[in-house]
Design a protein around this motif. Structure first.
Motif, PDB file in Angstrom:
ATOM      1  N   GLU A  46      -2.966  -6.873  10.648  1.00 50.70           N
ATOM      2  CA  GLU A  46      -3.907  -7.475   9.615  1.00 50.70           C
ATOM      3  C   GLU A  46      -4.561  -6.254   8.973  1.00 50.70           C
ATOM      4  OE1 GLU A  46      -6.693  -9.928  11.667  1.00 50.70           O
ATOM      5  OE2 GLU A  46      -5.484 -11.473  11.387  1.00 50.70           O
ATOM      6  N   LEU A  47      -4.845  -5.175   9.336  1.00 50.60           N
ATOM      7  CA  LEU A  47      -5.372  -3.738   9.130  1.00 50.60           C
ATOM      8  C   LEU A  47      -4.390  -3.306   8.129  1.00 50.60           C
ATOM      9  CD1 LEU A  47      -7.429  -1.801   9.032  1.00 50.60           C
ATOM     10  CD2 LEU A  47      -6.122  -0.491  10.912  1.00 50.60           C
ATOM     11  N   THR A  48      -3.051  -3.071   8.529  1.00 52.18           N
ATOM     12  CA  THR A  48      -2.077  -2.563   7.886  1.00 52.18           C
ATOM     13  C   THR A  48      -1.725  -3.431   6.401  1.00 52.18           C
ATOM     14  OG1 THR A  48      -0.830  -1.880   9.548  1.00 52.18           O
ATOM     15  CG2 THR A  48       0.256  -1.897   7.916  1.00 52.18           C
ATOM     16  N   ASP A  52      -2.364  -2.199   2.555  1.00 53.79           N
ATOM     17  CA  ASP A  52      -1.430  -2.172   1.763  1.00 53.79           C
ATOM     18  C   ASP A  52      -1.753  -2.879   0.577  1.00 53.79           C
ATOM     19  OD1 ASP A  52       1.505  -1.936   0.899  1.00 53.79           O
ATOM     20  OD2 ASP A  52       1.497  -4.066   1.276  1.00 53.79           O
ATOM     21  N   SER A  53      -2.496  -3.988   0.639  1.00 55.25           N
ATOM     22  CA  SER A  53      -2.779  -4.910  -0.309  1.00 55.25           C
ATOM     23  C   SER A  53      -3.764  -3.806  -1.634  1.00 55.25           C
ATOM     24  CB  SER A  53      -3.640  -6.020  -0.040  1.00 55.25           C
ATOM     25  OG  SER A  53      -4.902  -5.688   0.489  1.00 55.25           O
ATOM     26  N   HIS A  54      -4.188  -3.183  -0.930  1.00 57.65           N
ATOM     27  CA  HIS A  54      -5.156  -2.018  -1.929  1.00 57.65           C
ATOM     28  C   HIS A  54      -4.602  -0.991  -2.481  1.00 57.65           C
ATOM     29  CE1 HIS A  54      -8.258  -4.564  -0.137  1.00 57.65           C
ATOM     30  NE2 HIS A  54      -9.244  -4.380  -1.145  1.00 57.65           N
ATOM     31  N   ILE A  55      -3.666  -0.507  -1.759  1.00 58.19           N
ATOM     32  CA  ILE A  55      -2.693   0.738  -2.181  1.00 58.19           C
ATOM     33  C   ILE A  55      -1.369   0.663  -2.578  1.00 58.19           C
ATOM     34  CG2 ILE A  55      -4.174   2.209  -0.806  1.00 58.19           C
ATOM     35  CD1 ILE A  55      -1.861   2.840   0.854  1.00 58.19           C
ATOM     36  N   GLY A  57      -0.226  -0.790  -5.391  1.00 60.49           N
ATOM     37  CA  GLY A  57       0.185  -0.220  -6.594  1.00 60.49           C
ATOM     38  C   GLY A  57       0.236   1.362  -6.826  1.00 60.49           C
ATOM     39  N   VAL A  58      -0.749   1.750  -6.082  1.00 63.46           N
ATOM     40  CA  VAL A  58      -0.550   3.536  -6.012  1.00 63.46           C
ATOM     41  C   VAL A  58       0.805   3.915  -5.587  1.00 63.46           C
ATOM     42  CG1 VAL A  58      -1.456   5.529  -5.110  1.00 63.46           C
ATOM     43  CG2 VAL A  58      -2.955   3.441  -5.962  1.00 63.46           C
ATOM     44  N   VAL A  59       1.238   3.078  -4.348  1.00 61.16           N
ATOM     45  CA  VAL A  59       2.500   3.411  -3.869  1.00 61.16           C
ATOM     46  C   VAL A  59       3.761   3.394  -4.502  1.00 61.16           C
ATOM     47  CG1 VAL A  59       4.201   2.758  -1.830  1.00 61.16           C
ATOM     48  CG2 VAL A  59       1.914   3.085  -1.166  1.00 61.16           C
ATOM     49  N   LEU A  60       3.633   2.192  -5.377  1.00 64.52           N
ATOM     50  CA  LEU A  60       4.593   2.010  -6.304  1.00 64.52           C
ATOM     51  C   LEU A  60       4.881   2.963  -7.370  1.00 64.52           C
ATOM     52  CD1 LEU A  60       6.827   0.225  -7.605  1.00 64.52           C
ATOM     53  CD2 LEU A  60       5.155  -1.103  -8.879  1.00 64.52           C
ATOM     54  N   ILE A  61       3.552   3.366  -8.083  1.00 62.07           N
ATOM     55  CA  ILE A  61       3.539   4.279  -9.216  1.00 62.07           C
ATOM     56  C   ILE A  61       4.048   5.700  -8.459  1.00 62.07           C
ATOM     57  CG2 ILE A  61       2.045   5.369 -10.600  1.00 62.07           C
ATOM     58  CD1 ILE A  61       0.550   3.044 -10.937  1.00 62.07           C
ATOM     59  N   SER A  62       3.361   6.022  -7.284  1.00 54.46           N
ATOM     60  CA  SER A  62       3.747   7.422  -6.741  1.00 54.46           C
ATOM     61  C   SER A  62       5.153   7.466  -6.366  1.00 54.46           C
ATOM     62  CB  SER A  62       2.987   7.512  -5.591  1.00 54.46           C
ATOM     63  OG  SER A  62       3.439   8.530  -4.753  1.00 54.46           O
ATOM     64  N   GLY A 153       5.567  -1.115  -2.215  1.00 53.85           N
ATOM     65  CA  GLY A 153       5.308  -0.937  -3.552  1.00 53.85           C
ATOM     66  C   GLY A 153       5.114  -2.243  -4.336  1.00 53.85           C
ATOM     67  N   LYS A 154       3.912  -2.973  -4.173  1.00 54.27           N
ATOM     68  CA  LYS A 154       3.763  -4.196  -4.779  1.00 54.27           C
ATOM     69  C   LYS A 154       4.471  -5.225  -4.240  1.00 54.27           C
ATOM     70  CE  LYS A 154       0.076  -4.110  -7.504  1.00 54.27           C
ATOM     71  NZ  LYS A 154      -1.023  -5.025  -7.340  1.00 54.27           N
ATOM     72  N   GLN A 155       5.198  -5.220  -2.935  1.00 52.52           N
ATOM     73  CA  GLN A 155       6.041  -6.035  -2.403  1.00 52.52           C
ATOM     74  C   GLN A 155       7.248  -5.982  -3.122  1.00 52.52           C
ATOM     75  OE1 GLN A 155       4.950  -7.989   0.455  1.00 52.52           O
ATOM     76  NE2 GLN A 155       3.051  -6.818   0.411  1.00 52.52           N
ATOM     77  N   PHE A 156       7.678  -5.113  -3.772  1.00 48.71           N
ATOM     78  CA  PHE A 156       9.119  -4.904  -4.326  1.00 48.71           C
ATOM     79  C   PHE A 156       9.922  -4.270  -3.281  1.00 48.71           C
ATOM     80  CE2 PHE A 156       6.980  -4.612  -8.500  1.00 48.71           C
ATOM     81  CZ  PHE A 156       7.507  -5.799  -9.127  1.00 48.71           C
ATOM     82  N   PHE A 157       9.280  -3.157  -2.485  1.00 50.51           N
ATOM     83  CA  PHE A 157      10.275  -2.821  -1.510  1.00 50.51           C
ATOM     84  C   PHE A 157       9.126  -2.384  -0.157  1.00 50.51           C
ATOM     85  CE2 PHE A 157       8.901   0.526  -4.644  1.00 50.51           C
ATOM     86  CZ  PHE A 157       8.331   1.320  -3.791  1.00 50.51           C
ATOM     87  N   TYR A 158       9.873  -2.211   0.869  1.00 51.02           N
ATOM     88  CA  TYR A 158       9.043  -1.753   2.200  1.00 51.02           C
ATOM     89  C   TYR A 158       9.503  -0.320   2.394  1.00 51.02           C
ATOM     90  CZ  TYR A 158       7.934  -6.607   3.184  1.00 51.02           C
ATOM     91  OH  TYR A 158       7.429  -7.708   2.972  1.00 51.02           O
TER      92      TYR A 158
END
Length: 194
Positions: A46-48, A52-55, A57-62, A153-158
């Motif tokens: 749940e913590l992960t 992930d739900s908060h970051i 978008g940043v992961v996808l852009i990065s 990345g916004k659930q596009f990829f793990y």
């Protein structure tokens, strides 16, 4: 990167505790130990997912920015446009730095997934005749949830090790195609000049 290290450390601490319990006394474990391990694993999941739900978008852009920058820099690496030695040194230092940074930005979150899957190997070491309902639930939770745990990345990829290998393969393929197109364009240009 720091969040990845923190979550991976928590999963590694959990794995260490799990391995210690199995090695020392899995024959004499109370059912409450397995219930505690199961609830602790669920809390880590749940913590992960919360982080992930908060970051994501940043992961996808990065990830997108890093991939594009690596592609462009690798593309320009094969074009002889550098004038002096300092420019060449700077360029290659930047390319190596960029590839290293991109690899670390992807590798550290991939370690979350690997650490989340590791308890499955530990629980499979225990004979099934010694399992109780909490162990069975823990096994089911780990086998179902662990492959998809980690940053996305916004659930596009793990971000997993497989994703990193796919991205490396994509970069290499794209660079080969670009280089072939450039050579064909240069040959066509030279033929039209003659």
């Amino acid at each position: 990167m720091m969040l990845s290290i923190g979550i991976t450390t928590r999963f590694n601490q959990y794995n260490h505790l799990f391995r210690k319990i199995i090695q020392n006394r899995h024959n004499e474990c109370k059912p409450t130990i397995w219930r505690d391990l199961r609830t602790h694993y669920i809390q880590l999941l749940e913590l992960t997912k919360f982080i992930d739900s908060h970051i994501s978008g940043v992961v996808l852009i990065s990830a997108s920015h890093n991939m594009l920058t690596v592609l462009l820099k690798c593309f320009f690496a094969f074009r002889p446009t550098r004038i002096d030695i300092l420019d060449t040194i700077y360029f290659w230092f930047f390319v190596v730095f960029l590839i290293t940074r991109t690899f670390l930005v992807l590798y550290l979150p991939a370690m979350i997934n690997e650490a989340a899957c590791r308890p499955l190997t530990y629980i499979r070491q225990i004979p099934q005749d010694k399992w109780n309902s909490d162990m069975d639930r823990l096994h089911d939770i780990i086998s179902i949830e662990a492959p998809s745990i980690g940053f996305t990345g916004k659930q596009f990829f793990y971000i997993t090790k497989g994703t990193i290998l796919s991205m490396i393969g994509t970069i290499i393929t794209f660079e080969i195609i670009l280089l072939d197109e450039i050579e064909a364009h240069v040959e066509g240009l030279c033929a039209s000049i003659d």
